[in-house]
Design an enzyme around this catalytic site. Structure first.
Site, PDB file in Angstrom:
ATOM      1  CB  CYS A  91     -13.899 -35.637 -53.292  1.00 37.19           C
ATOM      2  SG  CYS A  91     -15.598 -35.884 -53.813  1.00 37.19           S
TER       3      CYS A  91
ATOM      4  CG  HIS B 250     -15.268 -34.552 -48.719  1.00 34.21           C
ATOM      5  ND1 HIS B 250     -14.712 -33.518 -49.426  1.00 34.21           N
ATOM      6  CD2 HIS B 250     -16.193 -35.108 -49.533  1.00 34.21           C
ATOM      7  CE1 HIS B 250     -15.279 -33.438 -50.615  1.00 34.21           C
ATOM      8  NE2 HIS B 250     -16.190 -34.396 -50.713  1.00 34.21           N
TER       9      HIS B 250
ATOM     10  CD  GLU C   4     -12.475 -31.907 -46.782  1.00 30.40           C
ATOM     11  OE1 GLU C   4     -11.858 -32.995 -46.766  1.00 30.40           O
ATOM     12  OE2 GLU C   4     -13.125 -31.509 -47.774  1.00 30.40           O
TER      13      GLU C   4
END
Lengths: 253, 207
Positions: free
Chosen positions: B81, B189, B191
């Site tokens: 990011c 992202h 994750e």
């Protein structure tokens, strides 16, 4: 073109996933982590956990659920209920939340929205609005899980929270919540066309056509559901497949 | 056991990233001390917030030079990011701020309107389909998969071969993955991008 997010909203009381009707008539559904994992495996785009008794008791019990969820669930998680200040929000972010939803405290102290967006970033600030049409014909914002009226006009409030730095609106119709009567299209349309932050429609989803209507007729950016998936009357893969058949973009698994 | 070091950037949700690597049975070293960068063989910088704050954080805590050395040694680096955006020359966010400049190009605000003059909601907060340029390194081939984006600024890299993948938001082309030698950046992202995001992190571990 954008994808419409399919969100599971999970109301929590103590250690349990529960479901209410119009924020009352509480039923125990099961273990929130089990349900969250099932929704994740089914391809849910986001999960919202709301501690429904927190704002009354001014505390939030979601840390344990959140900590467990971060071990095997890798989609954005929003947490709400009883968040009073920046410290509460930061504690929940550290426990694994991506966004913080606030209603009661934001209405009581609108500057909290500014404080939150400065400290944790607008993208992590979700303002939850519980809306009910009043006898004067306008939508009024409620607090304490649809219990107490505030006199605040939902449309004015929506514009104000955007200005104060909110990143997103979770818009729940108090009259439709848990009723299986469908979303309140007028309410969602009114707000989503007035603000340029995303609006999550919540309260009343019971069938596939509800999903189509709320997106096509009311311009919802995301759709939150609970009852219909908790009791397995609908499931996320079917909802997404249906959306695609109606030319609504969604994330495919 | 494979290991990865994550810079402990005190803003946002680092926990989810740690959990994602742990899910892959990878040992995570969360580092607060810039000297630990040198000891790392694989480094991740997960940034949220503003460009200037991220650069100030890295400089004030003496991470900046250590990371430059890390690039020089060509060890695998992943910026996520804002951690990707700081790899470019500069950003116009708040005030013009220089980045590492390892990837040529700049970071600019997402437009409010698309080319058809339709209002675009920002931040771009959504899952989006990953599209690939030809010649993309196959280990990062996520073509046809969806990743979760959350940002108001986006990177515009100059060198075509450094842009591995992109997405389209409304009709704006969004840089999704950049790579130069072993320095990788992703705007999304991983994750928070479900099983495909985990797969992306697993791919990074094979560099």
């Amino acid at each position: 073109m954008k994808n419409i997010r399919v969100i599971s909203r999970m109301d929590i009381k103590g250690p349990n996933l529960i479901k209410t009707i119009r924020f009352e008539g509480l039923r125990k559904v099961g273990d929130p982590n089990d349900f969250a994992l099932k929704y994740y495996n089914d391809g849910v785009d986001e999960i919202i956990f709301i501690d429904i008794v927190a704002s009354l008791y001014q505390r939030n019990n979601l840390d344990a659920i959140l900590k467990k969820a971060t071990k095997n669930i890798f989609v954005p998680i929003t947490v709400g209920g009883g968040v009073r200040n920046v410290d509460d929000a930061q504690r929940l972010l550290r426990a694994g939340a991506d966004k913080i939803a606030v209603n009661t405290a934001a209405i009581q102290n609108p500057d909290l929205i500014k404080d939150l967006s400065t400290n944790i970033g607008s993208q992590s600030v979700v303002i939850s609005i519980e809306a009910k049409k009043n006898i004067n014909g306008f939508w009024e914002a409620y607090i304490n899980n649809g219990r107490d009226k505030t006199g605040l006009n939902v449309l004015d409030w929506s514009k104000k929270i955007q200005k104060l730095g909110a990143g997103e609106i979770l818009l729940t119709s108090v009259d439709r919540e848990g009723t299986r009567k469908g979303f309140d299209l007028d309410l969602v349309k009114l707000v989503s066309e007035e603000v340029n932050i995303p609006v999550i429609a919540c309260g009343g989803m019971y069938s596939l056509s509800c999903f189509e209507n709320i997106v096509k007729k009311a311009n919802a950016d995301a759709v939150a559901m609970s009852d219909c998936i908790h009791f397995n009357r609908l499931n996320i893969p079917d909802i997404k497949q249906f959306a695609i058949s109606k030319e609504i973009s969604v994330r495919k698994l | 056991m494979k290991e990865v070091s994550i810079i402990n950037y005190p803003y946002g949700n680092v926990l989810s990233l740690i959990r994602a690597f742990e899910y892959l049975k990878i040992k995570v070293n969360l580092i607060d001390n810039p000297r630990d960068v040198k000891k790392s063989n694989r480094l991740v910088f997960p940034g949220v917030g503003t460009f200037k704050n991220a650069i100030d954080f890295l400089k004030n805590n003496n991470f900046y030079e250590e990371i430059e050395n890390f690039f020089y040694l060509n060890k695998p680096f992943l910026g996520i990011c804002l951690g990707m955006q700081v790899l470019l020359d500069d950003s116009e966010e708040l005030e013009k701020t220089n980045g590492f400049g390892i990837i040529r190009g700049k970071v600019v605000k997402l437009p409010n309107k698309n080319t058809a003059n339709k209002i675009i909601k920002t931040p771009h907060m959504n899952w989006n389909l990953i599209l690939y340029n030809k010649n993309t390194n196959p280990i990062f081939n996520l073509g046809g998969r969806y990743m979760y984006f959350l940002h108001s600024y986006h990177a515009i890299p100059i060198e075509k071969n450094e842009l591995l993948a992109y997405s389209i938001y409304e009709d704006i082309k969004i840089c999704a993955i950049i790579k130069k030698r072993n320095v990788v950046g992703c705007q999304f992202h991983p994750e928070k991008s479900g099983k495909d995001g985990i797969k992306f992190l697993e791919s990074f571990m094979t560099l």
